[in-house]
Design a protein around this motif. Sequence first.
Motif, PDB file in Angstrom:
ATOM      1  N   TRP A 107       4.955  -2.188   7.852  1.00 34.76           N
ATOM      2  CA  TRP A 107       6.383  -2.058   7.573  1.00 34.76           C
ATOM      3  C   TRP A 107       6.621  -1.023   6.495  1.00 34.76           C
ATOM      4  O   TRP A 107       5.816  -0.874   5.576  1.00 34.76           O
ATOM      5  CB  TRP A 107       6.933  -3.384   7.054  1.00 34.76           C
ATOM      6  CG  TRP A 107       6.973  -4.490   8.042  1.00 34.76           C
ATOM      7  CD1 TRP A 107       5.924  -5.255   8.475  1.00 34.76           C
ATOM      8  CD2 TRP A 107       8.121  -4.970   8.727  1.00 34.76           C
ATOM      9  NE1 TRP A 107       6.363  -6.187   9.382  1.00 34.76           N
ATOM     10  CE2 TRP A 107       7.713  -6.041   9.552  1.00 34.76           C
ATOM     11  CE3 TRP A 107       9.474  -4.624   8.706  1.00 34.76           C
ATOM     12  CZ2 TRP A 107       8.595  -6.750  10.354  1.00 34.76           C
ATOM     13  CZ3 TRP A 107      10.356  -5.317   9.503  1.00 34.76           C
ATOM     14  CH2 TRP A 107       9.918  -6.371  10.319  1.00 34.76           C
ATOM     15  N   SER A 108       7.759  -0.362   6.572  1.00 35.00           N
ATOM     16  CA  SER A 108       8.243   0.384   5.430  1.00 35.00           C
ATOM     17  C   SER A 108       8.599  -0.661   4.383  1.00 35.00           C
ATOM     18  O   SER A 108       9.201  -1.686   4.717  1.00 35.00           O
ATOM     19  CB  SER A 108       9.490   1.192   5.822  1.00 35.00           C
ATOM     20  OG  SER A 108      10.156   1.632   4.669  1.00 35.00           O
ATOM     21  N   LYS A 109       8.228  -0.450   3.147  1.00 39.86           N
ATOM     22  CA  LYS A 109       8.503  -1.436   2.097  1.00 39.86           C
ATOM     23  C   LYS A 109       9.993  -1.772   2.049  1.00 39.86           C
ATOM     24  O   LYS A 109      10.364  -2.923   1.852  1.00 39.86           O
ATOM     25  CB  LYS A 109       8.019  -0.892   0.743  1.00 39.86           C
ATOM     26  CG  LYS A 109       8.235  -1.809  -0.423  1.00 39.86           C
ATOM     27  CD  LYS A 109       7.179  -2.891  -0.490  1.00 39.86           C
ATOM     28  CE  LYS A 109       7.230  -3.657  -1.772  1.00 39.86           C
ATOM     29  NZ  LYS A 109       8.275  -4.632  -1.884  1.00 39.86           N
ATOM     30  N   THR A 110      10.853  -0.796   2.284  1.00 37.59           N
ATOM     31  CA  THR A 110      12.297  -1.048   2.226  1.00 37.59           C
ATOM     32  C   THR A 110      12.783  -1.903   3.393  1.00 37.59           C
ATOM     33  O   THR A 110      13.794  -2.584   3.272  1.00 37.59           O
ATOM     34  CB  THR A 110      13.092   0.271   2.197  1.00 37.59           C
ATOM     35  OG1 THR A 110      12.741   1.054   3.348  1.00 37.59           O
ATOM     36  CG2 THR A 110      12.807   1.055   0.939  1.00 37.59           C
ATOM     37  N   ALA A 151       0.852  -1.184   0.000  1.00 41.75           N
ATOM     38  CA  ALA A 151       0.000   0.000   0.000  1.00 41.75           C
ATOM     39  C   ALA A 151       0.890   1.236   0.000  1.00 41.75           C
ATOM     40  O   ALA A 151       2.115   1.135  -0.016  1.00 41.75           O
ATOM     41  CB  ALA A 151      -0.917  -0.012   1.229  1.00 41.75           C
ATOM     42  N   LYS A 152       0.247   2.376   0.053  1.00 41.16           N
ATOM     43  CA  LYS A 152       0.976   3.642   0.109  1.00 41.16           C
ATOM     44  C   LYS A 152       0.377   4.510   1.200  1.00 41.16           C
ATOM     45  O   LYS A 152      -0.824   4.480   1.433  1.00 41.16           O
ATOM     46  CB  LYS A 152       0.893   4.380  -1.226  1.00 41.16           C
ATOM     47  CG  LYS A 152       1.636   3.683  -2.354  1.00 41.16           C
ATOM     48  CD  LYS A 152       1.794   4.592  -3.533  1.00 41.16           C
ATOM     49  CE  LYS A 152       2.507   3.892  -4.667  1.00 41.16           C
ATOM     50  NZ  LYS A 152       3.897   3.645  -4.441  1.00 41.16           N
ATOM     51  N   ALA A 165      -3.179   6.183   5.515  1.00 39.52           N
ATOM     52  CA  ALA A 165      -3.176   4.955   4.715  1.00 39.52           C
ATOM     53  C   ALA A 165      -4.532   4.281   4.848  1.00 39.52           C
ATOM     54  O   ALA A 165      -5.245   4.486   5.839  1.00 39.52           O
ATOM     55  CB  ALA A 165      -2.071   4.018   5.201  1.00 39.52           C
ATOM     56  N   PHE A 166      -4.871   3.488   3.847  1.00 40.01           N
ATOM     57  CA  PHE A 166      -6.093   2.694   3.892  1.00 40.01           C
ATOM     58  C   PHE A 166      -5.766   1.332   4.487  1.00 40.01           C
ATOM     59  O   PHE A 166      -4.845   0.664   4.019  1.00 40.01           O
ATOM     60  CB  PHE A 166      -6.680   2.496   2.487  1.00 40.01           C
ATOM     61  CG  PHE A 166      -7.312   3.726   1.917  1.00 40.01           C
ATOM     62  CD1 PHE A 166      -8.620   4.047   2.234  1.00 40.01           C
ATOM     63  CD2 PHE A 166      -6.595   4.557   1.076  1.00 40.01           C
ATOM     64  CE1 PHE A 166      -9.213   5.186   1.718  1.00 40.01           C
ATOM     65  CE2 PHE A 166      -7.179   5.702   0.547  1.00 40.01           C
ATOM     66  CZ  PHE A 166      -8.491   6.023   0.863  1.00 40.01           C
ATOM     67  N   VAL A 213      10.056   4.037  12.216  1.00 39.30           N
ATOM     68  CA  VAL A 213      10.215   2.855  11.356  1.00 39.30           C
ATOM     69  C   VAL A 213      10.542   3.218   9.906  1.00 39.30           C
ATOM     70  O   VAL A 213      10.463   2.364   9.022  1.00 39.30           O
ATOM     71  CB  VAL A 213       8.976   1.936  11.433  1.00 39.30           C
ATOM     72  CG1 VAL A 213       8.785   1.414  12.849  1.00 39.30           C
ATOM     73  CG2 VAL A 213       7.730   2.632  10.943  1.00 39.30           C
ATOM     74  N   ASN A 214      10.909   4.466   9.690  1.00 38.96           N
ATOM     75  CA  ASN A 214      11.340   4.949   8.360  1.00 38.96           C
ATOM     76  C   ASN A 214      10.298   4.761   7.269  1.00 38.96           C
ATOM     77  O   ASN A 214      10.630   4.374   6.147  1.00 38.96           O
ATOM     78  CB  ASN A 214      12.652   4.283   7.931  1.00 38.96           C
ATOM     79  CG  ASN A 214      13.792   4.629   8.852  1.00 38.96           C
ATOM     80  OD1 ASN A 214      13.826   5.711   9.430  1.00 38.96           O
ATOM     81  ND2 ASN A 214      14.724   3.710   9.018  1.00 38.96           N
ATOM     82  N   ILE A 215       9.037   5.014   7.597  1.00 35.67           N
ATOM     83  CA  ILE A 215       8.000   4.944   6.569  1.00 35.67           C
ATOM     84  C   ILE A 215       7.954   6.283   5.859  1.00 35.67           C
ATOM     85  O   ILE A 215       7.841   7.333   6.499  1.00 35.67           O
ATOM     86  CB  ILE A 215       6.620   4.613   7.166  1.00 35.67           C
ATOM     87  CG1 ILE A 215       6.580   3.167   7.636  1.00 35.67           C
ATOM     88  CG2 ILE A 215       5.514   4.881   6.138  1.00 35.67           C
ATOM     89  CD1 ILE A 215       5.290   2.759   8.319  1.00 35.67           C
ATOM     90  N   GLU A 216       8.060   6.218   4.524  1.00 38.78           N
ATOM     91  CA  GLU A 216       7.908   7.426   3.720  1.00 38.78           C
ATOM     92  C   GLU A 216       6.617   7.348   2.917  1.00 38.78           C
ATOM     93  O   GLU A 216       5.703   8.091   3.150  1.00 38.78           O
ATOM     94  CB  GLU A 216       9.130   7.621   2.829  1.00 38.78           C
ATOM     95  CG  GLU A 216      10.371   7.958   3.657  1.00 38.78           C
ATOM     96  CD  GLU A 216      11.618   8.124   2.825  1.00 38.78           C
ATOM     97  OE1 GLU A 216      11.519   8.178   1.585  1.00 38.78           O
ATOM     98  OE2 GLU A 216      12.695   8.189   3.429  1.00 38.78           O
ATOM     99  N   GLN A 217       6.557   6.415   1.999  1.00 36.66           N
ATOM    100  CA  GLN A 217       5.336   6.287   1.207  1.00 36.66           C
ATOM    101  C   GLN A 217       4.923   4.827   1.019  1.00 36.66           C
ATOM    102  O   GLN A 217       3.791   4.468   1.304  1.00 36.66           O
ATOM    103  CB  GLN A 217       5.504   6.968  -0.147  1.00 36.66           C
ATOM    104  CG  GLN A 217       4.222   7.002  -0.949  1.00 36.66           C
ATOM    105  CD  GLN A 217       4.395   7.744  -2.256  1.00 36.66           C
ATOM    106  OE1 GLN A 217       5.485   7.905  -2.759  1.00 36.66           O
ATOM    107  NE2 GLN A 217       3.281   8.184  -2.811  1.00 36.66           N
TER     108      GLN A 217
END
Length: 150
Positions: free
Chosen positions: A122-125, A9-10, A17-18, A104-108
């Motif tokens: 989670w952050s995707k990275t 998701a984004k 976020a959804f 947790v370093n979430i950007e997008q």
Amino acid sequence: MRFLGNIEAKADAKGRAFLPVIFRKVLQASGEEKLILRKDVFEKCLVLYPESVWNEQLDSLRSSLNRWNRQEWQVFRQFVSDAEFIALDSNGRFLIPKRYLKMVNIEQDIMFKGVDDTIEIWSKTNCDEPDFQPEEFGKTLQGIMSNKEI
């Protein structure tokens, strides 16, 4: 109540976020309306707890601690005070507070992971690498399930 799966998701620029539909349906079927968010104790991710699960966790932790032991009570205080109630709007969207985004370093790009009775964010990275390589996972699971040393 069981959450399963990994869903990409984004989050928008404000940290909204959804919650994936599949997870919202599990919550609705269980009659859960309130969610609690906190950073995971061990991993660099966030955990969404349905209120009933959060209350069970809190009761379990509290019953394991001595209120008159300063260190134990500080652990309890930190566990509880680092949590926040999360409200879903009518579309299933929620706001991840900025302090959690930074932790947790979430950007997008984010990943929702259904983990039994909780949902991890989670952050995707941070979640591209598996916790175990396949062979190591199999050996570890075998050891756990057979109650034998690995």
